[in-house]
Design an enzyme around this catalytic site. Sequence first.
Site, PDB file in Angstrom:
ATOM      1  N   GLY A  13      38.204  37.865  34.058  1.00  0.00           N
ATOM      2  CA  GLY A  13      39.428  37.247  32.746  1.00  0.00           C
ATOM      3  C   GLY A  13      38.808  38.100  31.174  1.00  0.00           C
ATOM      4  N   CYS A  14      39.421  37.520  30.210  1.00  0.00           N
ATOM      5  CA  CYS A  14      39.056  38.287  28.943  1.00  0.00           C
ATOM      6  C   CYS A  14      37.271  38.352  28.735  1.00  0.00           C
ATOM      7  CB  CYS A  14      39.128  37.107  28.110  1.00  0.00           C
ATOM      8  SG  CYS A  14      39.048  37.711  26.087  1.00  0.00           S
ATOM      9  N   PHE A  15      37.548  40.013  28.237  1.00  0.00           N
ATOM     10  CA  PHE A  15      35.387  40.041  28.479  1.00  0.00           C
ATOM     11  C   PHE A  15      35.342  39.375  27.316  1.00  0.00           C
ATOM     12  CE2 PHE A  15      38.070  44.139  26.538  1.00  0.00           C
ATOM     13  CZ  PHE A  15      39.023  43.474  25.089  1.00  0.00           C
ATOM     14  N   TRP A  16      35.672  38.852  26.640  1.00  0.00           N
ATOM     15  CA  TRP A  16      34.864  38.061  25.200  1.00  0.00           C
ATOM     16  C   TRP A  16      34.068  37.293  26.165  1.00  0.00           C
ATOM     17  CZ3 TRP A  16      39.397  36.674  21.840  1.00  0.00           C
ATOM     18  CH2 TRP A  16      39.962  37.427  21.650  1.00  0.00           C
TER      19      TRP A  16
END
Length: 183
Positions: A13-16
Site C-alpha cells: 500500500g502507501c509507503f507512508w
Amino acid sequence: MTEAIETATLGGGCFWCLDAVYVDVDGVTAVESGYAGGTTTRPTYEQVCDGGTGHVEVVKLEFDPQKISYREILQIFFAIHDPTQLNRQGNDVGTQYRSAIFTHSQTQRDIALDVIRELEQEGVFDRPIVTQIEPLDGNYWPGEPYHQNYFAQHPEQGYCAFVVAPKVAKFRAKFAGWRRSGV
C-alpha cells in the site's frame, strides 16, 4: 565483530504506512520510501500514481539481523497490511499499491515463501494471499525527499490521521516488544 546490515524491500500500500511502522522497529537502522519493480528510470511520484510505470510504492529497510530477523520483518509486514487485496490497500487502488516483497537473495525468497505458507496453513486470512515475491532487479528508486518519514512530519494530515495512525497503533499494540526504546 558486528554482523553485516541486511536490506529488505517491501510494498504494502502507501509507503507512508510502512515507513511509519518500521521507523519504530528495534534493529531497523534505516527506512527509505521509494519505488520498485517498474520499467521507468527515475520515476516521479506522479508517474507512479498514474499507474503506467509498473512500480510499487515500497520501503527499503536496512536492519541488523542480530536484533531482528528477516522473518520477523515479514511478520510485521503481514500484520500491518492486507496481503489478500490484489492491486490495492483499502481505498488506495492501483498496481502501485500491490502487496510485494522484493527479495535481495534466494534465502530471502525462501523465507518469504515459508512465511506465506505458514500464514495460509494457520488460516490467518479469510482469502488467499496475493503478495508477489520477486527479486529486486536493480530498478529501485528513492522517493522524493518530502515522502521520507512523512507521518512523523504530518500526523495531522487527513490520510495520516485516518489511515496511517491506525496501522502504527496496531503495530505498537501487537509488537510492543519489538519497538525501539525511547519512541
